[in-house]
Design an enzyme around this catalytic site. Structure first.
Site, mmCIF file in Angstrom:
data_model
loop_
_atom_site.group_PDB
_atom_site.id
_atom_site.type_symbol
_atom_site.label_atom_id
_atom_site.label_comp_id
_atom_site.label_asym_id
_atom_site.label_seq_id
_atom_site.Cartn_x
_atom_site.Cartn_y
_atom_site.Cartn_z
ATOM 1 N N TYR A 152 0.899 -1.148 0.000
ATOM 2 C CA TYR A 152 0.000 0.000 0.000
ATOM 3 C C TYR A 152 0.931 1.189 0.000
ATOM 4 O O TYR A 152 1.660 1.406 0.959
ATOM 5 C CB TYR A 152 -0.923 -0.009 1.224
ATOM 6 C CG TYR A 152 -2.170 -0.833 1.006
ATOM 7 C CD1 TYR A 152 -2.909 -0.694 -0.152
ATOM 8 C CD2 TYR A 152 -2.611 -1.730 1.969
ATOM 9 C CE1 TYR A 152 -4.052 -1.439 -0.373
ATOM 10 C CE2 TYR A 152 -3.753 -2.483 1.756
ATOM 11 C CZ TYR A 152 -4.459 -2.321 0.584
ATOM 12 O OH TYR A 152 -5.584 -3.062 0.369
ATOM 13 N N LYS A 260 -1.706 -4.429 -8.927
ATOM 14 C CA LYS A 260 -2.912 -5.179 -8.552
ATOM 15 C C LYS A 260 -4.122 -4.250 -8.555
ATOM 16 O O LYS A 260 -4.073 -3.156 -7.978
ATOM 17 C CB LYS A 260 -2.710 -5.783 -7.149
ATOM 18 C CG LYS A 260 -3.907 -6.515 -6.575
ATOM 19 C CD LYS A 260 -3.494 -7.275 -5.317
ATOM 20 C CE LYS A 260 -4.629 -8.051 -4.675
ATOM 21 N NZ LYS A 260 -5.520 -7.211 -3.870
ATOM 22 N N HIS A 284 -10.508 -6.431 -6.048
ATOM 23 C CA HIS A 284 -10.302 -6.476 -4.601
ATOM 24 C C HIS A 284 -11.368 -7.352 -3.921
ATOM 25 O O HIS A 284 -11.823 -7.073 -2.813
ATOM 26 C CB HIS A 284 -10.333 -5.051 -4.018
ATOM 27 C CG HIS A 284 -9.464 -4.822 -2.826
ATOM 28 N ND1 HIS A 284 -8.244 -4.190 -2.889
ATOM 29 C CD2 HIS A 284 -9.630 -5.154 -1.521
ATOM 30 C CE1 HIS A 284 -7.719 -4.119 -1.666
ATOM 31 N NE2 HIS A 284 -8.544 -4.703 -0.816
HETATM 32 C C1 LIG Z 1 -10.210 -9.257 4.761
HETATM 33 C C2 LIG Z 1 -9.508 -8.854 3.507
HETATM 34 C C3 LIG Z 1 -8.411 -8.020 3.586
HETATM 35 C C4 LIG Z 1 -7.725 -7.672 2.438
HETATM 36 N N1 LIG Z 1 -6.580 -6.930 2.560
HETATM 37 C C5 LIG Z 1 -5.874 -6.635 1.444
HETATM 38 C C6 LIG Z 1 -4.647 -5.968 1.551
HETATM 39 O O1 LIG Z 1 -4.177 -5.655 2.629
HETATM 40 N N2 LIG Z 1 -3.992 -5.674 0.405
HETATM 41 C C7 LIG Z 1 -4.479 -6.023 -0.834
HETATM 42 O O2 LIG Z 1 -3.843 -5.735 -1.851
HETATM 43 N N3 LIG Z 1 -5.630 -6.698 -0.948
HETATM 44 C C8 LIG Z 1 -6.324 -7.022 0.157
HETATM 45 N N4 LIG Z 1 -7.471 -7.749 0.031
HETATM 46 C C9 LIG Z 1 -7.911 -8.198 -1.306
HETATM 47 C C10 LIG Z 1 -7.280 -9.548 -1.671
HETATM 48 O O3 LIG Z 1 -5.911 -9.442 -1.909
HETATM 49 C C11 LIG Z 1 -7.903 -10.120 -2.936
HETATM 50 O O4 LIG Z 1 -7.846 -9.173 -3.975
HETATM 51 C C12 LIG Z 1 -9.339 -10.565 -2.766
HETATM 52 O O5 LIG Z 1 -9.574 -11.106 -1.481
HETATM 53 C C13 LIG Z 1 -9.648 -11.604 -3.827
HETATM 54 O O6 LIG Z 1 -10.974 -11.969 -3.804
HETATM 55 P P1 LIG Z 1 -11.528 -13.301 -3.062
HETATM 56 O O7 LIG Z 1 -11.516 -13.011 -1.609
HETATM 57 O O8 LIG Z 1 -12.879 -13.396 -3.636
HETATM 58 O O9 LIG Z 1 -10.600 -14.451 -3.446
HETATM 59 C C14 LIG Z 1 -8.171 -8.116 1.178
HETATM 60 C C15 LIG Z 1 -9.270 -8.965 1.101
HETATM 61 C C16 LIG Z 1 -9.940 -9.347 2.243
HETATM 62 C C17 LIG Z 1 -11.100 -10.297 2.118
HETATM 63 O O1 LIG Z 2 -9.922 -4.510 3.782
HETATM 64 C C1 LIG Z 2 -9.373 -4.499 2.696
HETATM 65 O O2 LIG Z 2 -9.903 -4.926 1.669
HETATM 66 C C2 LIG Z 2 -8.057 -3.977 2.564
HETATM 67 O O3 LIG Z 2 -7.516 -4.086 1.518
HETATM 68 C C3 LIG Z 2 -7.348 -3.334 3.647
HETATM 69 C C4 LIG Z 2 -7.291 -1.967 3.678
HETATM 70 C C5 LIG Z 2 -6.600 -1.347 4.705
HETATM 71 C C6 LIG Z 2 -5.936 -2.092 5.638
HETATM 72 C C7 LIG Z 2 -6.001 -3.478 5.582
HETATM 73 C C8 LIG Z 2 -6.685 -4.100 4.562
#
Ligand SMILES: Cc1cc2nc3c(=O)[nH]c(=O)nc-3n(C[C@H](O)[C@H](O)[C@H](O)COP(=O)(O)O)c2cc1C
Ligand SMILES: O=C(O)C(=O)c1ccccc1
Length: 389
Positions: A152, A260, A284
């Site tokens: 990030y 991404k 996402h």
């Molecule tokens: C709880 C949660 C937290 C996430 N945190 C991040 C993150 O910190 N950085 C990021 O690039 N994507 C984050 N994502 C998105 C995931 O990398 C990913 O794109 C997404 O979960 C894919 O979809 P799916 O859950 O349907 O497999 C997060 C997703 C979830 C569910």
């Molecule tokens: O919650 C999320 O999807 C996510 O990407 C996230 C955003 C900030 C901090 C941690 C995860």
């Protein structure tokens, strides 16, 4: 010859001869409900939730389900190899664990457990900037296993530079830069419960352990948590960034860089023009833009635009082995999986994450074989029909 992922099927049946059955369901779509019963609505609401009314997350599933596999027969599939080359690395299967922040809300061993599971199964682990465990500690848990770092991109240049330096020193080989989260979206499930872990200093470990971040604080983190959290919130992301800013990353990271959150073909072209190595076609997991295009519907356009210039990865909605098959047939080189492994972690720690990886890859292996493919390399769009067409 690759690993025999489908052997997991026999292992389960053989264990059954002594009366044992798997600790978790082998249909991974059932994990969300189980986790909610076990952990309650706050944490699971955060993980399962999407932007707005959840329509993007539903669209992700619908776009994969709508595409149906057309199996071919009599094609000698008795020896199979799921390995793929991705960004100069040979992966044992076309799957990696997506970056997911704040895993301590799911399990006390959090990212250490998830990353150890990935290492044990040989799939790459993508560590989130917003992890609840510092990146060096995760690296130590993984030994020399394949790990990537998700950035990030902080507003503060020195913190950004420091993250890249630390990640490189800790053995993260690929930089994954998430572009779709310059702001957190409108997430009613979290808003209605007023649930935001970061405000309690959860998911801030990389920042609070960072010398450049700490240099910006008047008092140490433990003496004034509120000030540290405020500092984090203010620099976590930067909605003012534009494409020319990518030069900074190229200058400060000498390995592959993957962007991404790209869904428009023109953005994929801009990524290639900026000297990036890959993109992750992703919305996402439906967590950012309510009403956005389903990730699987965006994938073919991006592959057509840049498939010969960039490595195209995919996530958002992968739940089963046949979903992986479909994403590869639409042109992805490999996929990331998010929520399913997070639920595995919540239900059974490292073992739960390993269960999810093994189920997904066993099902993929069998789906490939039963559809007439001995490797992912032979998949094309012609292996699918679109029910809507
Ligand atoms: C709880 C949660 C937290 C996430 N945190 C991040 C993150 O910190 N950085 C990021 O690039 N994507 C984050 N994502 C998105 C995931 O990398 C990913 O794109 C997404 O979960 C894919 O979809 P799916 O859950 O349907 O497999 C997060 C997703 C979830 C569910
Ligand atoms: O919650 C999320 O999807 C996510 O990407 C996230 C955003 C900030 C901090 C941690 C995860």
């Amino acid at each position: 010859m690759g690993k025999h992922w489908a052997d997991f099927q026999y292992e389960i049946y053989l264990d059954g001869m002594t009366g044992a059955v798997p600790r978790l369901p082998t249909d991974l779509t059932r994990l969300e409900e189980l986790t909610e019963r076990r952990l309650g609505p706050g944490p699971v609401g955060y993980v399962a939730g999407g932007a707005g009314d959840g329509s993007t997350a539903r669209a992700n599933r619908a776009a994969l389900e709508r595409r149906r596999i057309v199996p071919r027969m009599l094609r000698d599939v008795h020896e199979r190899d799921l390995s793929v080359e991705v960004l100069g690395r040979v992966l044992p299967a076309p799957v990696a664990l997506a970056p997911v922040g704040v895993l301590s809300i799911m399990h006390p061993d959090a990212e250490s457990a998830a990353s150890r599971a990935a290492a044990a199964q040989g799939v790459p682990y993508v560590l989130s900037s917003a992890s609840s465990t510092p990146m060096e500690q995760v690296a130590a848990a993984m030994g020399d296993a394949e790990r990537w770092f998700q950035l990030y991109w902080p507003k503060d240049r020195e913190v950004a530079r420091s993250f890249l330096t630390r990640a490189k020193a800790a053995g993260y080989g690929v930089l994954v830069v998430t572009l779709d989260t310059p702001l957190l979206s409108w997430r009613p499930r979290d808003l209605d419960q007023a649930y935001l872990p970061f405000l309690h200093g959860v998911g801030t470990a990389n920042y609070f352990s960072d010398p450049a971040f700490r240099a910006g604080l008047a008092k140490p983190v433990h003496e004034d948590l509120n000030a540290a959290v405020t500092h984090f919130v203010g620099m976590f992301a930067d909605p003012a960034k534009t494409w020319p800013d990518l030069a900074f990353l190229r200058e400060n990271w000498d390995g592959p860089i993957v962007l991404k959150g790209v869904v428009h073909p023109d953005d994929a072209r801009l990524a290639a023009d900026a000297g990036m190595d890959g993109v992750v076609v992703s919305n996402h997991g439906g967590r950012q833009v309510a009403g956005a295009v389903a990730a699987a519907d965006a994938l073919p356009g991006v592959v057509d635009a840049v498939g010969d210039r960039l490595t195209v990865l995919f996530d958002s909605g992968i739940r089963t082995g046949d979903d992986v098959f479909k994403a590869l047939a639409l042109g992805a080189r490999a996929v990331l999986v998010g929520r399913p492994y997070v639920y595995g972690l919540g239900l059974d720690g490292q073992a739960g994450v390993e269960h999810v990886i093994r189920c997904l890859l066993a099902e993929l292996d069998l789906t490939l074989a039963l559809s007439g493919h001995a490797t992912p390399a032979t998949l094309t769009r012609a292996d699918l029909v679109d029910q809507r067409a």
